[in-house]
Design a protein around this motif. Structure first.
Motif, PDB file in Angstrom:
ATOM      1  N   ASN A 135       0.853  -1.192   0.000  1.00  0.00           N
ATOM      2  CA  ASN A 135       0.000   0.000   0.000  1.00  0.00           C
ATOM      3  C   ASN A 135       0.888   1.240   0.000  1.00  0.00           C
ATOM      4  N   GLY A 136       1.197   1.721  -1.186  1.00  0.00           N
ATOM      5  CA  GLY A 136       2.056   2.898  -1.260  1.00  0.00           C
ATOM      6  C   GLY A 136       2.558   3.139  -2.671  1.00  0.00           C
ATOM      7  N   GLU A 137       3.217   4.258  -2.857  1.00  0.00           N
ATOM      8  CA  GLU A 137       3.758   4.626  -4.160  1.00  0.00           C
ATOM      9  C   GLU A 137       5.208   4.160  -4.286  1.00  0.00           C
ATOM     10  N   ILE A 138       5.615   3.956  -5.539  1.00  0.00           N
ATOM     11  CA  ILE A 138       7.010   3.674  -5.841  1.00  0.00           C
ATOM     12  C   ILE A 138       7.486   4.695  -6.865  1.00  0.00           C
ATOM     13  N   ASN A 139       8.560   5.401  -6.528  1.00  0.00           N
ATOM     14  CA  ASN A 139       9.145   6.383  -7.431  1.00  0.00           C
ATOM     15  C   ASN A 139      10.608   6.028  -7.648  1.00  0.00           C
ATOM     16  N   ASP A 140      10.963   5.824  -8.900  1.00  0.00           N
ATOM     17  CA  ASP A 140      12.354   5.521  -9.237  1.00  0.00           C
ATOM     18  C   ASP A 140      12.825   6.516 -10.294  1.00  0.00           C
ATOM     19  N   LYS A 141      14.001   7.076 -10.070  1.00  0.00           N
ATOM     20  CA  LYS A 141      14.554   8.043 -11.017  1.00  0.00           C
ATOM     21  C   LYS A 141      16.045   7.795 -11.175  1.00  0.00           C
ATOM     22  N   GLY A 142      16.470   7.630 -12.425  1.00  0.00           N
ATOM     23  CA  GLY A 142      17.892   7.527 -12.713  1.00  0.00           C
ATOM     24  C   GLY A 142      18.511   6.170 -12.459  1.00  0.00           C
ATOM     25  N   SER A 143      17.724   5.108 -12.335  1.00  0.00           N
ATOM     26  CA  SER A 143      18.287   3.785 -12.077  1.00  0.00           C
ATOM     27  C   SER A 143      18.935   3.215 -13.328  1.00  0.00           C
ATOM     28  N   SER A 152       6.009   5.157 -10.645  1.00  0.00           N
ATOM     29  CA  SER A 152       6.580   6.107 -11.591  1.00  0.00           C
ATOM     30  C   SER A 152       8.061   5.782 -11.766  1.00  0.00           C
ATOM     31  N   LEU A 153       8.456   5.462 -13.005  1.00  0.00           N
ATOM     32  CA  LEU A 153       9.841   5.100 -13.291  1.00  0.00           C
ATOM     33  C   LEU A 153      10.418   6.021 -14.360  1.00  0.00           C
ATOM     34  N   GLN A 154      11.604   6.542 -14.106  1.00  0.00           N
ATOM     35  CA  GLN A 154      12.397   7.254 -15.104  1.00  0.00           C
ATOM     36  C   GLN A 154      13.766   6.587 -15.083  1.00  0.00           C
ATOM     37  N   SER A 155      13.934   5.597 -15.948  1.00  0.00           N
ATOM     38  CA  SER A 155      15.051   4.675 -15.795  1.00  0.00           C
ATOM     39  C   SER A 155      15.773   4.421 -17.107  1.00  0.00           C
ATOM     40  N   SER A 156      17.063   4.090 -16.981  1.00  0.00           N
ATOM     41  CA  SER A 156      17.836   3.624 -18.130  1.00  0.00           C
ATOM     42  C   SER A 156      18.272   2.176 -17.909  1.00  0.00           C
ATOM     43  N   ALA A 157      17.541   1.461 -17.058  1.00  0.00           N
ATOM     44  CA  ALA A 157      17.841   0.049 -16.808  1.00  0.00           C
ATOM     45  C   ALA A 157      17.687  -0.751 -18.093  1.00  0.00           C
ATOM     46  N   ARG A 158      18.595  -1.687 -18.319  1.00  0.00           N
ATOM     47  CA  ARG A 158      18.520  -2.520 -19.529  1.00  0.00           C
ATOM     48  C   ARG A 158      17.338  -3.485 -19.462  1.00  0.00           C
ATOM     49  N   GLU A 159      17.021  -3.960 -18.251  1.00  0.00           N
ATOM     50  CA  GLU A 159      15.924  -4.901 -18.066  1.00  0.00           C
ATOM     51  C   GLU A 159      14.969  -4.356 -17.000  1.00  0.00           C
ATOM     52  N   VAL A 160      13.670  -4.386 -17.310  1.00  0.00           N
ATOM     53  CA  VAL A 160      12.661  -3.878 -16.380  1.00  0.00           C
ATOM     54  C   VAL A 160      11.516  -4.872 -16.280  1.00  0.00           C
ATOM     55  N   GLU A 161      11.130  -5.229 -15.046  1.00  0.00           N
ATOM     56  CA  GLU A 161       9.968  -6.068 -14.792  1.00  0.00           C
ATOM     57  C   GLU A 161       9.039  -5.330 -13.837  1.00  0.00           C
ATOM     58  N   LEU A 162       7.746  -5.381 -14.142  1.00  0.00           N
ATOM     59  CA  LEU A 162       6.782  -4.610 -13.349  1.00  0.00           C
ATOM     60  C   LEU A 162       5.512  -5.412 -13.150  1.00  0.00           C
ATOM     61  N   GLU A 163       5.007  -5.426 -11.906  1.00  0.00           N
ATOM     62  CA  GLU A 163       3.714  -6.032 -11.592  1.00  0.00           C
ATOM     63  C   GLU A 163       2.917  -5.044 -10.773  1.00  0.00           C
ATOM     64  N   GLY A 220      16.697   3.343 -23.462  1.00  0.00           N
ATOM     65  CA  GLY A 220      17.651   2.297 -23.777  1.00  0.00           C
ATOM     66  C   GLY A 220      17.317   0.931 -23.209  1.00  0.00           C
ATOM     67  N   THR A 221      16.126   0.747 -22.693  1.00  0.00           N
ATOM     68  CA  THR A 221      15.721  -0.547 -22.131  1.00  0.00           C
ATOM     69  C   THR A 221      15.629  -1.594 -23.236  1.00  0.00           C
ATOM     70  N   VAL A 246       6.828   4.210 -22.108  1.00  0.00           N
ATOM     71  CA  VAL A 246       7.469   4.893 -23.230  1.00  0.00           C
ATOM     72  C   VAL A 246       8.907   4.394 -23.312  1.00  0.00           C
ATOM     73  N   LEU A 247       9.265   3.765 -24.456  1.00  0.00           N
ATOM     74  CA  LEU A 247      10.615   3.268 -24.687  1.00  0.00           C
ATOM     75  C   LEU A 247      11.307   4.176 -25.692  1.00  0.00           C
ATOM     76  N   LYS A 248      12.416   4.769 -25.271  1.00  0.00           N
ATOM     77  CA  LYS A 248      13.210   5.619 -26.150  1.00  0.00           C
ATOM     78  C   LYS A 248      14.576   4.979 -26.374  1.00  0.00           C
ATOM     79  N   ASN A 249      15.113   5.187 -27.568  1.00  0.00           N
ATOM     80  CA  ASN A 249      16.443   4.659 -27.912  1.00  0.00           C
ATOM     81  C   ASN A 249      16.515   3.149 -27.713  1.00  0.00           C
TER      82      ASN A 249
END
Length: 323
Positions: free
Chosen positions: A177-185, A199-210, A222-223, A238-241
């Motif tokens: 019960n709560g928010e998750i904020n990730d930036k710059g991972s 909310s994710l702002q990430s350049s991680a090569r691999e991302v999994e979300l549930e 770059g994911t 949104v996937l860029k690059n």
């Protein structure tokens, strides 16, 4: 012995007891430090309050602040590369914690940059900065924050918010019960939430979300591999690059909205059943209806088809867009 003498004796005994009380009596200040190894394994347990953990240059562990007013003391040991610090609490409190974290300890702890960190709490907020040997921060009722951490990283709470900033390695972020904020991972990122926004702002090569009963907003750069699933929620990714991404997604009574580079090279396999819908804004290809039943299906390819996009929904929506 008359009454006044008895009273004086009681006061004397009480005074002696107070004089013999340990320096770490409940609510008292603590200021302890000791030399440790550069890659020391640090284990911290504090059930209530606020804890700030900061990585510093030099091979020293220190803890300063005030202990929980209900504490029965603390334990600080260092042996064979492992340093343990525990605020000792009465057993009568276990299972009946007061939710007011302001009543707990207020501690600032310094550890070596290269140390491996583990923290556990119940009604506690915890933050860690700069630890590079891996970190696992868990609490039940409270916020968890990690910044500039490296290695295997776990940030976990049941009722509270998670904040992750500029962390690198294998990240696992979880709340109920709560928010998750990730930036710059960077590295790999695994995120789970039951009732809350992500909310994710990430350049991680691999991302999994549930996510269940929540929303996810993903801004990825770059994911290469993305997996996500939602139940009663909406995911906007949104996937860029990312020219040849591998994406696997599913939803039940929710929406999967994916935005890709206009020159993406991938094979697409999209399926919507039980009244679901497919909206393709990436190409002119249109979904086909099943001969029997409320099912829609769409297969097509862009470029040389190097990547792979598979998305399915039950009673939900699939939407493709281009950057």
């Amino acid at each position: 012995m008359d009454l006044s003498m008895k009273q004086q004796l009681k006061l004397t005994v009480l005074a002696l007891a107070l004089l013999q009380a340990p320096a770490w009596a409940a609510g008292e200040a603590i200021d302890q430090s000791r030399n440790v190894s550069a890659n020391e394994k640090i284990e911290i347990e504090n059930m209530r309050g606020e804890v700030r953990i900061v990585a510093v240059q030099g091979n020293k562990f220190s803890v300063k602040g005030t202990l929980d007013e209900k504490a029965e003391g603390y334990e600080l040991t260092s042996e064979k590369g492992v340093t343990r610090f525990q605020v000792k609490m009465p057993r009568s409190l276990y299972g009946g914690w007061n939710s007011d974290k302001q009543e707990g300890s207020d501690l600032t702890i310094e550890v070596p940059v290269g140390s491996e960190l583990k923290f556990s709490g119940v009604n506690a907020n915890v933050s860690a900065f700069g630890v590079e040997g891996g970190a696992k921060l868990t609490t039940v009722n409270g916020a968890v924050s990690g910044e500039k951490l490296k290695g295997d990283i776990v940030l976990e709470t049941v009722n509270g918010q998670i904040n992750s900033v500029n962390n690198a390695g294998r990240l696992h972020l979880t709340t109920v019960n709560g928010e998750i904020n990730d930036k710059g991972s960077s590295g790999s990122l695994e995120v789970e939430s039951v009732n809350g926004e992500i909310s994710l702002q990430s350049s991680a090569r691999e991302v999994e979300l549930e996510v269940v009963n929540g929303e996810g907003k993903l801004d990825l750069n770059g994911t290469e591999r993305l997996e996500f699933s939602s139940v009663n929620g909406e995911i906007r990714a949104v996937l860029k690059n990312s020219k040849k991404p591998k994406v696997s997604a599913s939803s039940v009574s929710g929406a999967s909205r994916l935005t890709l580079d206009a020159d993406v090279s991938a094979r697409f396999d999209l399926e919507a059943s039980a009244g679901g819908d497919i909206d393709n804004g990436l190409t002119d290809d249109k979904p086909t209806r099943a001969k029997y039943g409320p099912r829609r299906h769409l297969e097509f390819r862009t470029g040389s088809g190097e990547g792979n996009i598979e998305i399915s929904t039950v009673s939900g929506e699939i939407e493709l867009k281009k950057n």
